[in-house]
Write an enzyme that holds these catalytic residues in place. Sequence first.
Site, PDB file in Angstrom:
ATOM      1  N   LYS A   9      -0.077   8.478  25.281  1.00 32.55           N
ATOM      2  CA  LYS A   9      -0.080   8.566  23.952  1.00 32.55           C
ATOM      3  C   LYS A   9      -0.952   7.458  23.229  1.00 32.55           C
ATOM      4  O   LYS A   9      -1.190   6.590  23.691  1.00 32.55           O
ATOM      5  CB  LYS A   9       1.261   8.771  23.250  1.00 32.55           C
ATOM      6  CG  LYS A   9       1.949  10.132  23.846  1.00 32.55           C
ATOM      7  CD  LYS A   9       3.409  10.096  23.083  1.00 32.55           C
ATOM      8  CE  LYS A   9       4.121  11.373  23.602  1.00 32.55           C
ATOM      9  NZ  LYS A   9       5.341  11.599  22.915  1.00 32.55           N
ATOM     10  N   TYR A  49       2.031  21.034  19.958  1.00 38.70           N
ATOM     11  CA  TYR A  49       3.575  20.670  19.673  1.00 38.70           C
ATOM     12  C   TYR A  49       4.265  21.716  18.681  1.00 38.70           C
ATOM     13  O   TYR A  49       5.063  21.542  18.101  1.00 38.70           O
ATOM     14  CB  TYR A  49       3.585  19.417  18.964  1.00 38.70           C
ATOM     15  CG  TYR A  49       3.611  18.323  19.808  1.00 38.70           C
ATOM     16  CD1 TYR A  49       4.659  17.903  20.601  1.00 38.70           C
ATOM     17  CD2 TYR A  49       2.496  17.130  19.795  1.00 38.70           C
ATOM     18  CE1 TYR A  49       4.855  16.932  21.497  1.00 38.70           C
ATOM     19  CE2 TYR A  49       2.689  15.875  20.563  1.00 38.70           C
ATOM     20  CZ  TYR A  49       3.741  15.875  21.474  1.00 38.70           C
ATOM     21  OH  TYR A  49       3.739  14.883  22.362  1.00 38.70           O
ATOM     22  N   ASN A 112       6.194   6.736  21.782  1.00 36.27           N
ATOM     23  CA  ASN A 112       6.957   6.445  22.932  1.00 36.27           C
ATOM     24  C   ASN A 112       6.150   6.745  24.273  1.00 36.27           C
ATOM     25  O   ASN A 112       6.476   6.797  25.226  1.00 36.27           O
ATOM     26  CB  ASN A 112       8.099   7.197  23.142  1.00 36.27           C
ATOM     27  CG  ASN A 112       7.942   8.695  23.089  1.00 36.27           C
ATOM     28  OD1 ASN A 112       6.684   9.109  22.844  1.00 36.27           O
ATOM     29  ND2 ASN A 112       9.045   9.589  23.052  1.00 36.27           N
ATOM     30  N   HIS A 115       3.908  11.779  27.204  1.00 36.08           N
ATOM     31  CA  HIS A 115       4.425  12.985  27.301  1.00 36.08           C
ATOM     32  C   HIS A 115       4.596  13.590  28.846  1.00 36.08           C
ATOM     33  O   HIS A 115       3.413  13.252  29.522  1.00 36.08           O
ATOM     34  CB  HIS A 115       3.651  13.927  26.350  1.00 36.08           C
ATOM     35  CG  HIS A 115       3.976  15.353  26.626  1.00 36.08           C
ATOM     36  ND1 HIS A 115       5.116  15.899  26.106  1.00 36.08           N
ATOM     37  CD2 HIS A 115       3.451  16.147  27.488  1.00 36.08           C
ATOM     38  CE1 HIS A 115       4.895  17.189  26.471  1.00 36.08           C
ATOM     39  NE2 HIS A 115       3.876  17.414  27.249  1.00 36.08           N
ATOM     40  N   GLU A 126       0.782  23.946  29.337  1.00 34.25           N
ATOM     41  CA  GLU A 126       0.053  22.690  29.009  1.00 34.25           C
ATOM     42  C   GLU A 126      -1.019  22.344  29.769  1.00 34.25           C
ATOM     43  O   GLU A 126      -1.759  21.505  29.256  1.00 34.25           O
ATOM     44  CB  GLU A 126       1.191  21.571  28.968  1.00 34.25           C
ATOM     45  CG  GLU A 126       2.322  21.774  27.876  1.00 34.25           C
ATOM     46  CD  GLU A 126       3.396  20.746  27.796  1.00 34.25           C
ATOM     47  OE1 GLU A 126       3.933  20.680  27.042  1.00 34.25           O
ATOM     48  OE2 GLU A 126       3.367  19.929  28.771  1.00 34.25           O
TER      49      GLU A 126
HETATM   50  P1  ATP Z   1       7.581  14.931  25.162  1.00 35.72           P
HETATM   51  O1  ATP Z   1       7.648  15.921  24.797  1.00 35.72           O
HETATM   52  O2  ATP Z   1       6.589  13.871  24.441  1.00 35.72           O
HETATM   53  O3  ATP Z   1       7.287  14.605  26.627  1.00 35.72           O
HETATM   54  P2  ATP Z   1      10.191  14.324  25.048  1.00 35.72           P
HETATM   55  O4  ATP Z   1      10.318  15.643  25.717  1.00 35.72           O
HETATM   56  O5  ATP Z   1      11.354  13.174  25.596  1.00 35.72           O
HETATM   57  O6  ATP Z   1       8.861  13.743  24.755  1.00 35.72           O
HETATM   58  P3  ATP Z   1      10.766  15.809  22.722  1.00 35.72           P
HETATM   59  O7  ATP Z   1      12.161  15.993  22.206  1.00 35.72           O
HETATM   60  O8  ATP Z   1      10.200  16.895  23.035  1.00 35.72           O
HETATM   61  O9  ATP Z   1      10.842  14.586  23.630  1.00 35.72           O
HETATM   62  O10 ATP Z   1       9.968  15.358  21.318  1.00 35.72           O
HETATM   63  C1  ATP Z   1       8.451  15.193  21.553  1.00 35.72           C
HETATM   64  C2  ATP Z   1       8.112  13.940  20.661  1.00 35.72           C
HETATM   65  O11 ATP Z   1       8.351  13.977  19.435  1.00 35.72           O
HETATM   66  C3  ATP Z   1       8.668  12.835  21.341  1.00 35.72           C
HETATM   67  O12 ATP Z   1       8.029  12.385  22.654  1.00 35.72           O
HETATM   68  C4  ATP Z   1       8.320  11.714  20.265  1.00 35.72           C
HETATM   69  O13 ATP Z   1       7.029  11.269  20.317  1.00 35.72           O
HETATM   70  C5  ATP Z   1       8.725  12.541  18.957  1.00 35.72           C
HETATM   71  N1  ATP Z   1       9.835  12.758  18.772  1.00 35.72           N
HETATM   72  C6  ATP Z   1      10.956  13.221  19.129  1.00 35.72           C
HETATM   73  N2  ATP Z   1      12.112  12.848  18.646  1.00 35.72           N
HETATM   74  C7  ATP Z   1      11.675  12.321  17.086  1.00 35.72           C
HETATM   75  C8  ATP Z   1      12.436  11.544  16.241  1.00 35.72           C
HETATM   76  N3  ATP Z   1      13.849  11.889  16.105  1.00 35.72           N
HETATM   77  N4  ATP Z   1      11.658  10.872  15.391  1.00 35.72           N
HETATM   78  C9  ATP Z   1      10.479  10.828  15.559  1.00 35.72           C
HETATM   79  N5  ATP Z   1       9.707  11.374  16.630  1.00 35.72           N
HETATM   80  C10 ATP Z   1      10.233  11.766  17.253  1.00 35.72           C
HETATM   81 MG    MG Z   2       9.199  17.287  25.138  1.00 36.85          MG
END
Ligand code: ATP
Ligand code: MG
Length: 137
Positions: A9, A49, A112, A115, A126
Site C-alpha cells: 500500500k 474495495y 497497514n 493487502h 482480484e
Molecule cells: P486487506 O483487505 O487490505 O487485505 P484486511 O482483510 O485485513 O485487509 P479488511 O477488513 O478487508 O482488512 O479491510 C480492508 C482495509 O480497510 C484494511 O486493510 C485497512 O486498510 C482498512 N480498514 C479496515 N478496518 C478499518 C478501520 N476500522 N478504520 C480504518 N481503516 C480500516
Molecule cells: Mg480484506
Amino acid sequence: LQRTLSIIKPDAVSRNLAGDILAMIQAAGLTVKATKMIQLTRAQAEAFYAVHKERPFYGSLCDFMTSGPVVVSALEGENAIQAYRDLMGATNPANAAEGTIRKRFALDVEKNAVHGSDAPETAAQEIPFFFSALEIV
Ligand code: ATP
Ligand code: MG
C-alpha cells in the site's frame, strides 16, 4: 498450488519498503508470478474495495489507496492465500504478531502496509483486476 493478490500500500511504498516486503514474501516460500507499480485512480480504488462501500472507513480508505503508488503482485504457493494472510498479520498492527509484515511496518489500522486476498473467490477476482494472463509468468 494456489494464487493470491498482494498490494503493497502507499504508506509502505512511500517509505521505500517494497523491496523489504517482497523479500519477506519470498523468504516465506511464496513465488512472485507478476509484479508492477501503479497508481490507482479513484474509480479503480472504489471498484476494488466495493465490498466495503457501506463501511464508515470506505471514503478514507479510497483516499489513502489513491494517495501514491502501490506495488501489486500475484503470488503463488501452497495455501498461498492463508500463508500470505499469516505473513501479513492482523489488520490492526496493534494486534499483529511478531515477525509479521504489519507488526514490522504498518502505521495504523488503515495505513497497514499490505493487502492480501481473503478467499479463493476473492483471489480469482482480484488477480485479473490488475493482471492479464500474458503478464503472469
Ligand atoms: P486487506 O483487505 O487490505 O487485505 P484486511 O482483510 O485485513 O485487509 P479488511 O477488513 O478487508 O482488512 O479491510 C480492508 C482495509 O480497510 C484494511 O486493510 C485497512 O486498510 C482498512 N480498514 C479496515 N478496518 C478499518 C478501520 N476500522 N478504520 C480504518 N481503516 C480500516
Ligand atoms: Mg480484506
